[in-house]
Design a protein around this motif. Structure first.
Motif, PDB file in Angstrom:
ATOM      1  N   ARG A   1     -24.024  -8.204 -49.513  1.00  0.00           N
ATOM      2  CA  ARG A   1     -25.044  -8.255 -48.457  1.00  0.00           C
ATOM      3  C   ARG A   1     -26.438  -7.934 -49.013  1.00  0.00           C
ATOM      4  NH1 ARG A   1     -24.410  -7.758 -42.895  1.00  0.00           N
ATOM      5  NH2 ARG A   1     -22.293  -8.098 -42.119  1.00  0.00           N
ATOM      6  N   SER A   2     -26.514  -6.933 -49.838  1.00  0.00           N
ATOM      7  CA  SER A   2     -27.834  -6.541 -50.346  1.00  0.00           C
ATOM      8  C   SER A   2     -28.421  -7.653 -51.211  1.00  0.00           C
ATOM      9  CB  SER A   2     -27.731  -5.237 -51.129  1.00  0.00           C
ATOM     10  OG  SER A   2     -26.852  -5.390 -52.230  1.00  0.00           O
ATOM     11  N   ARG A   3     -27.584  -8.309 -51.985  1.00  0.00           N
ATOM     12  CA  ARG A   3     -28.079  -9.422 -52.814  1.00  0.00           C
ATOM     13  C   ARG A   3     -28.567 -10.569 -51.931  1.00  0.00           C
ATOM     14  NH1 ARG A   3     -30.969 -11.755 -56.344  1.00  0.00           N
ATOM     15  NH2 ARG A   3     -30.072 -13.580 -57.381  1.00  0.00           N
ATOM     16  N   LEU A   4     -27.852 -10.847 -50.845  1.00  0.00           N
ATOM     17  CA  LEU A   4     -28.278 -11.895 -49.922  1.00  0.00           C
ATOM     18  C   LEU A   4     -29.640 -11.550 -49.302  1.00  0.00           C
ATOM     19  CD1 LEU A   4     -25.054 -12.932 -47.959  1.00  0.00           C
ATOM     20  CD2 LEU A   4     -26.529 -14.435 -49.303  1.00  0.00           C
ATOM     21  N   MET A   5     -29.794 -10.322 -48.921  1.00  0.00           N
ATOM     22  CA  MET A   5     -31.075  -9.932 -48.301  1.00  0.00           C
ATOM     23  C   MET A   5     -32.217 -10.052 -49.301  1.00  0.00           C
ATOM     24  SD  MET A   5     -30.016  -6.767 -45.719  1.00  0.00           S
ATOM     25  CE  MET A   5     -29.223  -5.772 -46.954  1.00  0.00           C
ATOM     26  N   ASP A   6     -31.962  -9.702 -50.552  1.00  0.00           N
ATOM     27  CA  ASP A   6     -33.008  -9.834 -51.580  1.00  0.00           C
ATOM     28  C   ASP A   6     -33.385 -11.296 -51.803  1.00  0.00           C
ATOM     29  OD1 ASP A   6     -33.159  -7.124 -51.939  1.00  0.00           O
ATOM     30  OD2 ASP A   6     -31.802  -7.095 -53.678  1.00  0.00           O
ATOM     31  N   LEU A   7     -32.385 -12.165 -51.735  1.00  0.00           N
ATOM     32  CA  LEU A   7     -32.653 -13.583 -51.957  1.00  0.00           C
ATOM     33  C   LEU A   7     -33.422 -14.206 -50.794  1.00  0.00           C
ATOM     34  CD1 LEU A   7     -29.334 -15.051 -53.473  1.00  0.00           C
ATOM     35  CD2 LEU A   7     -31.601 -15.107 -54.512  1.00  0.00           C
ATOM     36  N   LEU A   8     -32.996 -13.894 -49.559  1.00  0.00           N
ATOM     37  CA  LEU A   8     -33.546 -14.591 -48.395  1.00  0.00           C
ATOM     38  C   LEU A   8     -34.797 -13.919 -47.821  1.00  0.00           C
ATOM     39  CD1 LEU A   8     -30.206 -15.463 -46.537  1.00  0.00           C
ATOM     40  CD2 LEU A   8     -31.516 -16.896 -48.102  1.00  0.00           C
ATOM     41  N   TRP A   9     -34.885 -12.599 -47.917  1.00  0.00           N
ATOM     42  CA  TRP A   9     -36.034 -11.893 -47.343  1.00  0.00           C
ATOM     43  C   TRP A   9     -36.581 -10.878 -48.339  1.00  0.00           C
ATOM     44  CZ3 TRP A   9     -31.407 -12.537 -44.593  1.00  0.00           C
ATOM     45  CH2 TRP A   9     -31.464 -13.481 -43.567  1.00  0.00           C
ATOM     46  N   PRO A  10     -37.035 -11.322 -49.471  1.00  0.00           N
ATOM     47  CA  PRO A  10     -37.508 -10.374 -50.501  1.00  0.00           C
ATOM     48  C   PRO A  10     -38.724  -9.565 -50.038  1.00  0.00           C
ATOM     49  CG  PRO A  10     -38.121 -12.617 -51.058  1.00  0.00           C
ATOM     50  CD  PRO A  10     -37.188 -12.719 -49.898  1.00  0.00           C
ATOM     51  N   GLU A  11     -39.450 -10.068 -49.045  1.00  0.00           N
ATOM     52  CA  GLU A  11     -40.673  -9.388 -48.621  1.00  0.00           C
ATOM     53  C   GLU A  11     -40.410  -8.320 -47.553  1.00  0.00           C
ATOM     54  OE1 GLU A  11     -39.850 -12.566 -45.644  1.00  0.00           O
ATOM     55  OE2 GLU A  11     -39.711 -12.322 -47.832  1.00  0.00           O
ATOM     56  N   LEU A  12     -39.182  -8.248 -46.981  1.00  0.00           N
ATOM     57  CA  LEU A  12     -38.893  -7.316 -45.880  1.00  0.00           C
ATOM     58  C   LEU A  12     -38.237  -6.044 -46.391  1.00  0.00           C
ATOM     59  CD1 LEU A  12     -37.507  -9.736 -43.118  1.00  0.00           C
ATOM     60  CD2 LEU A  12     -39.861  -8.919 -43.451  1.00  0.00           C
ATOM     61  N   ASP A  13     -38.396  -4.965 -45.582  1.00  0.00           N
ATOM     62  CA  ASP A  13     -37.699  -3.721 -45.914  1.00  0.00           C
ATOM     63  C   ASP A  13     -36.220  -3.895 -45.595  1.00  0.00           C
ATOM     64  OD1 ASP A  13     -36.977  -2.630 -43.141  1.00  0.00           O
ATOM     65  OD2 ASP A  13     -39.157  -3.003 -42.962  1.00  0.00           O
ATOM     66  N   PRO A  14     -35.322  -3.036 -46.101  1.00  0.00           N
ATOM     67  CA  PRO A  14     -33.885  -3.223 -45.923  1.00  0.00           C
ATOM     68  C   PRO A  14     -33.439  -3.333 -44.469  1.00  0.00           C
ATOM     69  CG  PRO A  14     -34.303  -1.618 -47.645  1.00  0.00           C
ATOM     70  CD  PRO A  14     -35.634  -1.924 -47.016  1.00  0.00           C
ATOM     71  N   ASP A  15     -34.003  -2.531 -43.584  1.00  0.00           N
ATOM     72  CA  ASP A  15     -33.551  -2.583 -42.197  1.00  0.00           C
ATOM     73  C   ASP A  15     -33.902  -3.923 -41.558  1.00  0.00           C
ATOM     74  OD1 ASP A  15     -32.513  -0.070 -42.364  1.00  0.00           O
ATOM     75  OD2 ASP A  15     -34.291   0.928 -41.530  1.00  0.00           O
ATOM     76  N   ALA A  16     -35.135  -4.380 -41.788  1.00  0.00           N
ATOM     77  CA  ALA A  16     -35.554  -5.661 -41.207  1.00  0.00           C
ATOM     78  C   ALA A  16     -34.738  -6.803 -41.802  1.00  0.00           C
ATOM     79  CB  ALA A  16     -37.049  -5.889 -41.458  1.00  0.00           C
ATOM     80  N   ALA A  17     -34.496  -6.740 -43.101  1.00  0.00           N
ATOM     81  CA  ALA A  17     -33.704  -7.790 -43.739  1.00  0.00           C
ATOM     82  C   ALA A  17     -32.280  -7.794 -43.191  1.00  0.00           C
ATOM     83  CB  ALA A  17     -33.697  -7.595 -45.256  1.00  0.00           C
ATOM     84  N   ALA A  18     -31.718  -6.609 -42.936  1.00  0.00           N
ATOM     85  CA  ALA A  18     -30.359  -6.527 -42.398  1.00  0.00           C
ATOM     86  C   ALA A  18     -30.280  -7.131 -41.006  1.00  0.00           C
ATOM     87  CB  ALA A  18     -29.883  -5.078 -42.380  1.00  0.00           C
ATOM     88  N   ARG A  19     -31.329  -6.860 -40.155  1.00  0.00           N
ATOM     89  CA  ARG A  19     -31.340  -7.456 -38.813  1.00  0.00           C
ATOM     90  C   ARG A  19     -31.405  -8.973 -38.908  1.00  0.00           C
ATOM     91  NH1 ARG A  19     -34.776  -3.040 -37.800  1.00  0.00           N
ATOM     92  NH2 ARG A  19     -36.627  -4.340 -38.108  1.00  0.00           N
ATOM     93  N   ASN A  20     -32.252  -9.479 -39.787  1.00  0.00           N
ATOM     94  CA  ASN A  20     -32.373 -10.933 -39.941  1.00  0.00           C
ATOM     95  C   ASN A  20     -31.053 -11.553 -40.424  1.00  0.00           C
ATOM     96  OD1 ASN A  20     -34.979 -10.698 -39.158  1.00  0.00           O
ATOM     97  ND2 ASN A  20     -35.894 -11.545 -41.023  1.00  0.00           N
ATOM     98  N   LEU A  21     -30.367 -10.849 -41.338  1.00  0.00           N
ATOM     99  CA  LEU A  21     -29.096 -11.376 -41.832  1.00  0.00           C
ATOM    100  C   LEU A  21     -28.072 -11.457 -40.710  1.00  0.00           C
ATOM    101  CD1 LEU A  21     -27.256 -12.330 -44.097  1.00  0.00           C
ATOM    102  CD2 LEU A  21     -26.810  -9.941 -44.686  1.00  0.00           C
TER     103      LEU A  21
END
Length: 1017
Positions: free
Chosen positions: A812-832
């Motif tokens: 999951r963390s790798r996916l968030m880094d790939l798709l939303w590199p500009e967002l903080d972890p919480d925001a990226a997790a919500r988007n995922l």
């Protein structure tokens, strides 16, 4: 010396004073303009010399790949000749029929044209399999392939159509004889008046010999004069060389006892030439001359020493050739013994026929020739009982002659023949005979023979463990002997009978997978099936018309019967009605089945067919009749009915009672557990499935029983039912559901209810199938139709789907880094989470996630083109490794069909992954294009070249393929455009053409010249 005689790194080098015959070489160069050239003339007309000159000049400015094979006795065997051709081209022989092996060798260099030179083709006996190979090759030459046939005579070949189409050039003695200008040059080179060679008819060998002898020597004394001028040591070396035909310095030294300077000999002696790396050959005329000039006893002694050396080196074929040339029946007799001893069950039938025809029939009573007669007859039909008397005669003749080698070889072949027929009394008789042989317990071959006879007797008695103990007591050194290769097959057979299929698969894979015989290579596949690894024989959509379990054509009648019986059971397990009908017909026509072993195989095959057709009553009756006629108190009947244990266990109470009390091997134990499940289910007592796997169910049962077990398990509420049916559906397609539909109407209520529930729970292939494609613009298809879900309009959804399609699963963390590199972890997790919601709606439950990872669940209901690409490319590699070019082509074609455009367009950070995929697809397209060009399909080859060049515009390999396509098409404008494209690309890159490209450019240039000339005319 076979390697030197075969593969010429350069054909024979010129000897001193050799005339460069420019006009003749120009005519031989036509081999690159027509499919076939023949060069036919008597000994001494310079066929090989002229071809060698043409080949050397071609090497300086090549137009294609050229391979030279000098045919020799033994090449009447098609397999042997095909392997020599492969070695000449530097490729591994394919695991296919000899003709297909040769065709593959000729195609291997595509898009470069290839030429095969078969020299001394008169050595291939008429009517032999080698002759048939050449005859079948002529009309099936691949596009861009050429064939040169040179010899004193040609066997009958289908050349009429080539003559009618003017696609063949034929050179004869009048073309090869020296003309006046060549005679003048030859005389001038030797500083002799041309009158010395006038009146010789231009016969090149006689001209060279005349010029090598002093002026004024009469023709009848020419050979004598040349020989008399040689030092004694050189004369002896020349005699040994003439007897061998070709040799290297080490071999000549071993025979002559003196150091052989092959370079000096080639310079001093006419009609002797060097070749390859240290090899030297003498013209066949030398042996005739030396036989006349030298004492007969000396010639005979040299022949005997040469034959001894060849036999010591394991080359009975060349030793036999020396014997036939000399008319030496005693020497041929010795060679015959070694030939049979070194081949046994794989004896070359055509060679046996030729050798026997070379000597009067009255001589066939000699030990080796008598043995050869029996081996030839056995190779024609393994079950022929008349072979016994012939082998007894051979053994008596050998005993009277004191020839232990021939006597033990006769016993070895007799053992193989007796075991094939199941003749226990004959084996007991042979065992006593072998015990009486001198050194029976000490001599390695006799020790191996004794073990083989004892093992065969134990097997025919049904004492499989005793037979295994005998075989497994042999040392690795014993197994390395030629008879040991047969022992390995016997070992695999015994392990299968003992229920130790896992061990059988390991032994077969280690020793038999690389056999040159297709039927031997099939044994590891059947062993793996019995061990519960059925992948080799599962249906393959790429080759649906040729089930992989059908027997090979190179097996004798005994092996073929066994493979047919195995194939019947496999066909029933996978639900292949057509294959089972085909196999059953051949089994009925085999004429075998008299002994208990064969009867057991036949009854199981019949039961398998009956169950698949829905008539279990007939299957039960067949097994019952067998048990009545062959009581299971006889261990032979029990052992061989147990080979496919589930049939006897389910259909025969007697077999079930016996096998419930007997210890079984591991693989038989697994099958018995599956059979017990089925019987428990029928009795309404199915409460669990233990360690039984779907693979075990498949290899144990005919398909109707497999789906029946699934239905009962579903009715009992066991998850194994759905697991089993899903697996069967994934492997067998609609066959599983078709069998299940029949059970849904069964009068047994629980069975019908379970079947109906399974039909509702496990969709049939291909219903409800979703497909994701990323090798081009992203697409999602449902049941073959492209869908346009609203969620795919979202960029992040497309990106997430592409990532999962490529990787299968990701943290999951790798996916968030790939798709939303500009967002903080919480925001990226919500988007995922939101993006996953959209993706789940599109893929209908095929997306799974937990706290750590997100994954795409692969099944028959969800396919991804990237995964298919990997599977197709892997299959192409495996097919090439196992020597199956047709399967490799099919897999490559499947891979290329997946390529719709620029891959992974929606992948974040796509460059590396996209470039790697593009390279793989380009490689596949070009490899397939080169194959299509060699098969004559220029349209497909051109399209594949253009596809590759669209992705990689400066790929020289692609430009080379396109250029070769236009060269074959002979279209002036297309050829001009292709040449210009290659030259402009190379100029832009500032690069020189690769050697292969230079060859294709030369082909193109010469084709342009010919096309222009023909247009002008």
């Amino acid at each position: 010396m076979r390697a030197f005689a075969r593969r010429l790194d350069g054909p024979p080098r010129p000897i001193g004073g050799e005339i460069l015959r420019t006009s003749l070489i120009d005519r031989l160069a036509a081999r690159w303009d027509v499919p076939v050239i023949t060069v036919v003339a008597g000994a001494g007309f310079g066929k090989s010399t002229a071809l060698a000159q043409a080949t050397r000049l071609h090497a300086a400015d090549p137009r294609g790949l050229e391979a030279w094979v000098t045919c020799e006795p033994g090449d009447e065997d098609a397999q042997r000749l095909a392997e020599a051709i492969c070695r000449a081209f530097g490729v591994e022989p394919a695991a296919v029929a000899p003709l297909d092996t040769v065709l593959e060798a000729l195609r291997a260099g595509s898009p470069i044209e290839s030429c095969l030179i078969l020299d001394d083709v008169h050595e291939v006996a008429r009517g032999s399999s080698g002759h048939r190979l050449i005859a079948e090759l002529v009309p099936r030459l691949p596009a861009g392939a050429h064939l040169v046939l040179a010899g004193r005579t040609l066997p009958p070949l289908p050349l009429a159509r080539l003559h009618a189409a003017e696609r063949i050039r034929c050179l004869g003695e009048c073309d090869l004889a020296f003309g006046r200008g060549e005679l003048d040059r030859a005389a001038a080179n030797a500083d002799r008046p041309v009158a010395d060679v006038t009146g010789l008819g231009g016969w090149p060998a006689l001209v060279r010999l005349t010029l090598a002898a002093p002026h004024g020597i009469a023709r009848d004394y020419l050979w004598d004069e040349v020989v008399s001028r040689l030092p004694e040591a050189d004369r002896d070396v020349l005699l040994h060389l003439a007897v061998l035909g070709s040799a290297d310095a080490a071999t000549l030294q071993a025979l002559a006892g003196v150091t052989a300077d092959v370079g000096r000999l080639a310079q001093r002696v006419p009609l002797v030439a060097r070749f390859g790396d240290g090899g030297i050959r003498a013209h066949p005329l030398w042996i005739d001359a030396l036989v006349r000039l030298l004492p007969a006893d000396r010639v005979a002694a040299v022949r005997a020493r040469a034959a001894d050396l060849l036999l010591d080196r394991g080359d009975p074929l060349r030793a036999g050739s020396i014997a036939i040339t000399a008319g030496d029946v005693a020497l041929l007799d010795r060679a015959a013994t070694e030939l049979v001893a070194s081949t046994l069950a794989t004896f070359p039938h055509d060679t046996g026929v030729r050798w026997l025809a070379a000597v009067p029939e009255v001589e066939h009573v000699r030990p080796g020739l008598s043995l050869l007669t029996a081996a030839t007859r056995y190779a024609n039909r393994a079950g022929d009982p008349g072979v016994d008397a012939m082998l007894d005669t051979a053994a008596r003749a050998a005993r009277e002659a004191g020839d232990l080698r021939a006597e033990s070889t006769a016993a070895s072949l007799a053992t193989i023949a007796a075991h094939a027929r199941g003749d226990e009394s004959r084996l007991a008789e042979l065992f006593q005979q072998v015990l009486e042989l001198p050194g029976a317990e000490r001599e390695p071959t006799l020790r191996l023979l004794l073990a083989g006879v004892r093992g065969a007797i134990f097997e025919l008695m049904g004492s499989i463990e005793d037979a295994l103990a005998v075989v497994e007591s042999l040392s690795p050194e014993d197994i390395e002997q030629q008879p040991g290769k047969i022992i390995v097959r016997f070992h695999v057979y015994l392990l299968l009978l003992a229920g130790r299929a896992d061990e059988a698969a390991a032994v077969a894979g280690a020793h038999l997978d690389s056999s040159p015989y297709a039927h031997v290579r099939r044994m590891p596949q059947f062993a793996r099936w019995m061990a519960g690894h059925p992948a080799d024989f599962l249906p393959d959509a790429r080759d649906a018309d040729k089930p992989p379990y059908l027997p090979e054509s190179d097996a004798n009648d005994r092996y073929r019967f066994n493979f047919l019986a195995f194939a019947a059971v496999v066909a029933a397990s996978v639900g292949d009605h057509a294959a089972l009908r085909h196999v059953s017909g051949q089994l009925e026509a085999s004429g075998l089945g008299a002994d208990t072993r064969d009867a057991a195989m036949l009854v199981v095959a019949a039961a398998a067919k009956a169950v698949l057709l829905g008539d279990e009553g007939a299957a039960r009756a067949a097994i019952g009749e067998f048990v009545a006629e062959n009581p299971l108190s006889d261990p032979v009947a029990a052992v061989h009915l147990r080979r496919f244990l589930a049939y006897g266990y389910v259909l025969s109470p007697e077999a079930r009672e016996l096998w419930d009390t007997q210890p079984l091997g591991p693989s038989q134990h697994r099958v018995r557990e599956a059979a017990r499940l089925l019987l428990a289910a029928r009795a309404g007592r199915l409460s669990g499935t233990g360690q039984v796997t779907p693979e075990t169910v498949l290899i144990s049962f005919p398909l109707p029983w497999s789906v029946e077990l699934a239905a009962y398990a579903e009715a009992a509420g066991l998850p194994f039912g759905r697991e089993l049916l899903q697996w069967l559906a994934d492997q067998l397609g609609r066959r599983a559901h078709d069998a299940l539909h029949r059970l849904a109407k069964d009068p047994r209520a629980a069975l019908a209810a379970g079947a109906r529930r399974l039909l509702g729970a496990v969709p049939a292939t291909p219903e409800g199938r979703i497909r994701v494609e990323v090798l081009g613009p992203l697409r999602v298809l449902a049941d073959g139709t492209e869908t346009h879900p609203a969620g795919l309009r979202r960029r992040r959804v497309r990106q997430l789907l592409t990532v999962l399609a490529v990787h299968g699963e990701m943290d999951r963390s790798r996916l968030m880094d790939l798709l939303w590199p500009e967002l903080d972890p919480d925001a990226a997790a919500r988007n995922l989470r939101v993006t996953l919601t959209y993706l789940r709606r599109i893929l209908d439950g095929h997306v799974r996630s937990d706290r750590g990872r997100v994954r795409l669940v692969r099944s028959k209901g969800l396919t991804v083109d990237v995964t298919e690409l990997r599977e197709q490319l892997d299959e192409a590699r495996r097919a090439r490794t196992r020597g199956d070019p047709a399967a490799a082509d099919a897999a490559l074609a499947g891979a290329v069909r997946l390529w719709r455009g620029e891959p992974l367009a929606d992948l974040p950070d796509r460059e590396n992954a996209a470039a790697a995929l593009r390279a793989e697809l380009t490689e596949a397209a070009l490899t397939l294009g080169e194959r299509r060009l060699a098969q004559g399909d220029t349209a497909a080859a051109g399209e594949l070249a253009r596809r590759a060049l669209t992705a990689e515009p400066y790929a020289e390999r692609g430009m080379r393929l396109l250029l070769a396509v236009e060269t074959q098409r002979r279209d002036p404008s297309g050829l001009e455009r292709a040449v210009r494209r290659v030259r402009e690309a190379l100029t832009a890159l500032g690069a020189k053409p690769e050697p292969a490209t230079a060859i294709v450019l030369r082909q193109a240039h010469l084709t342009r010249v010919r096309v222009a000339a023909s247009s002008f005319i």
